[in-house]
Design a protein around this motif. Structure first.
Motif, PDB file in Angstrom:
ATOM      1  N   GLY A  20       1.137   5.240   4.917  1.00  0.00           N
ATOM      2  CA  GLY A  20       1.017   6.651   5.255  1.00  0.00           C
ATOM      3  C   GLY A  20      -0.322   6.931   5.889  1.00  0.00           C
ATOM      4  O   GLY A  20      -1.133   6.031   6.076  1.00  0.00           O
ATOM      5  N   GLY A  21      -0.564   8.177   6.213  1.00  0.00           N
ATOM      6  CA  GLY A  21      -1.813   8.559   6.853  1.00  0.00           C
ATOM      7  C   GLY A  21      -2.634   9.489   5.986  1.00  0.00           C
ATOM      8  O   GLY A  21      -2.102  10.184   5.131  1.00  0.00           O
ATOM      9  N   TYR A  55      -5.015   5.143   8.143  1.00  0.00           N
ATOM     10  CA  TYR A  55      -3.733   4.823   7.513  1.00  0.00           C
ATOM     11  C   TYR A  55      -3.898   3.981   6.260  1.00  0.00           C
ATOM     12  O   TYR A  55      -4.826   3.186   6.156  1.00  0.00           O
ATOM     13  CB  TYR A  55      -2.842   4.022   8.482  1.00  0.00           C
ATOM     14  N   THR A  56      -2.956   4.127   5.354  1.00  0.00           N
ATOM     15  CA  THR A  56      -2.811   3.223   4.224  1.00  0.00           C
ATOM     16  C   THR A  56      -1.718   2.226   4.577  1.00  0.00           C
ATOM     17  O   THR A  56      -0.832   2.519   5.368  1.00  0.00           O
ATOM     18  CB  THR A  56      -2.396   3.968   2.938  1.00  0.00           C
ATOM     19  N   THR A  83      -5.339  -2.204  -0.712  1.00  0.00           N
ATOM     20  CA  THR A  83      -6.294  -1.232  -1.253  1.00  0.00           C
ATOM     21  C   THR A  83      -7.287  -0.833  -0.164  1.00  0.00           C
ATOM     22  O   THR A  83      -8.420  -0.461  -0.449  1.00  0.00           O
ATOM     23  CB  THR A  83      -7.048  -1.792  -2.483  1.00  0.00           C
ATOM     24  N   ASN A  84      -6.848  -0.935   1.100  1.00  0.00           N
ATOM     25  CA  ASN A  84      -7.684  -0.599   2.253  1.00  0.00           C
ATOM     26  C   ASN A  84      -7.125   0.579   3.030  1.00  0.00           C
ATOM     27  O   ASN A  84      -5.921   0.779   3.072  1.00  0.00           O
ATOM     28  CB  ASN A  84      -7.759  -1.774   3.243  1.00  0.00           C
ATOM     29  N   LEU A  85      -8.026   1.291   3.690  1.00  0.00           N
ATOM     30  CA  LEU A  85      -7.650   2.251   4.722  1.00  0.00           C
ATOM     31  C   LEU A  85      -7.941   1.571   6.048  1.00  0.00           C
ATOM     32  O   LEU A  85      -8.998   0.968   6.217  1.00  0.00           O
ATOM     33  CB  LEU A  85      -8.476   3.536   4.615  1.00  0.00           C
ATOM     34  N   GLU A  86      -7.013   1.654   6.979  1.00  0.00           N
ATOM     35  CA  GLU A  86      -7.195   1.045   8.288  1.00  0.00           C
ATOM     36  C   GLU A  86      -7.389   2.136   9.325  1.00  0.00           C
ATOM     37  O   GLU A  86      -6.789   3.210   9.233  1.00  0.00           O
ATOM     38  CB  GLU A  86      -6.000   0.170   8.622  1.00  0.00           C
ATOM     39  N   ILE A  87      -8.224   1.863  10.305  1.00  0.00           N
ATOM     40  CA  ILE A  87      -8.564   2.858  11.318  1.00  0.00           C
ATOM     41  C   ILE A  87      -8.016   2.383  12.662  1.00  0.00           C
ATOM     42  O   ILE A  87      -8.341   1.286  13.120  1.00  0.00           O
ATOM     43  CB  ILE A  87     -10.085   3.076  11.372  1.00  0.00           C
ATOM     44  N   PHE A  88      -7.148   3.214  13.261  1.00  0.00           N
ATOM     45  CA  PHE A  88      -6.492   2.872  14.523  1.00  0.00           C
ATOM     46  C   PHE A  88      -6.786   3.921  15.583  1.00  0.00           C
ATOM     47  O   PHE A  88      -6.859   5.114  15.288  1.00  0.00           O
ATOM     48  CB  PHE A  88      -4.969   2.791  14.333  1.00  0.00           C
ATOM     49  N   TYR A  96      -1.779   9.228  -1.597  1.00  0.00           N
ATOM     50  CA  TYR A  96      -0.889   8.090  -1.418  1.00  0.00           C
ATOM     51  C   TYR A  96      -0.209   7.812  -2.746  1.00  0.00           C
ATOM     52  O   TYR A  96      -0.678   8.225  -3.810  1.00  0.00           O
ATOM     53  CB  TYR A  96      -1.642   6.865  -0.869  1.00  0.00           C
ATOM     54  N   SER A  97       0.915   7.102  -2.668  1.00  0.00           N
ATOM     55  CA  SER A  97       1.653   6.793  -3.903  1.00  0.00           C
ATOM     56  C   SER A  97       1.382   5.367  -4.347  1.00  0.00           C
ATOM     57  O   SER A  97       1.083   4.496  -3.530  1.00  0.00           O
ATOM     58  CB  SER A  97       3.156   7.028  -3.708  1.00  0.00           C
ATOM     59  N   VAL A  98       1.490   5.168  -5.651  1.00  0.00           N
ATOM     60  CA  VAL A  98       1.245   3.836  -6.236  1.00  0.00           C
ATOM     61  C   VAL A  98       2.471   3.349  -6.971  1.00  0.00           C
ATOM     62  O   VAL A  98       3.379   4.099  -7.244  1.00  0.00           O
ATOM     63  CB  VAL A  98       0.023   3.847  -7.187  1.00  0.00           C
TER      64      VAL A  98
END
Length: 112
Positions: free
Chosen positions: A59-60, A75-76, A81-86, A110-112
């Protein structure tokens, strides 16, 4: 219900400032993050790591503020356990060098 703090980590860099807060209710985690990248020429993908819980679904997150002039999204990714940047213009990972000396404030759930 659980509240706490965490220290965001970088991908191949150490943030100059790294602050994180979270609230977890059931399977939903809300995070608030503030980071500043160091001066760097590091070409590794810019990521914010060490989220307090593993992400269940991609998700974002919302970017509240960034000192970077480029357009990007945070984004997840499921199982991470990271956030990615696009980049929003090319859908490619933004390198640490683009984020050099810039700050980012983001938050979301975010959901776990």
């Amino acid at each position: 219900y659980e509240e706490g703090t965490f220290t965001p980590t970088g991908n191949g860099i150490t943030f100059t400032t790294a602050l994180g807060r979270y609230t977890k209710v059931g399977r939903l985690v809300a995070v608030e993050i503030y980071v500043i990248w160091p001066a760097t020429a590091n070409a590794a993908a810019a990521k914010i790591g060490s989220l307090p819980f593993t992400v269940a679904h991609q998700g974002g997150l919302a970017v509240g503020y960034s000192s970077v002039g480029a357009s990007f999204s945070v984004y997840t990714r499921e199982g991470s356990t990271n956030l990615e940047i696009f980049s929003t213009t090319g859908g490619v990972s933004v390198p640490n060098s683009t984020m050099s000396t810039h700050s980012l404030v983001c938050g979301g759930t975010y959901s776990v």
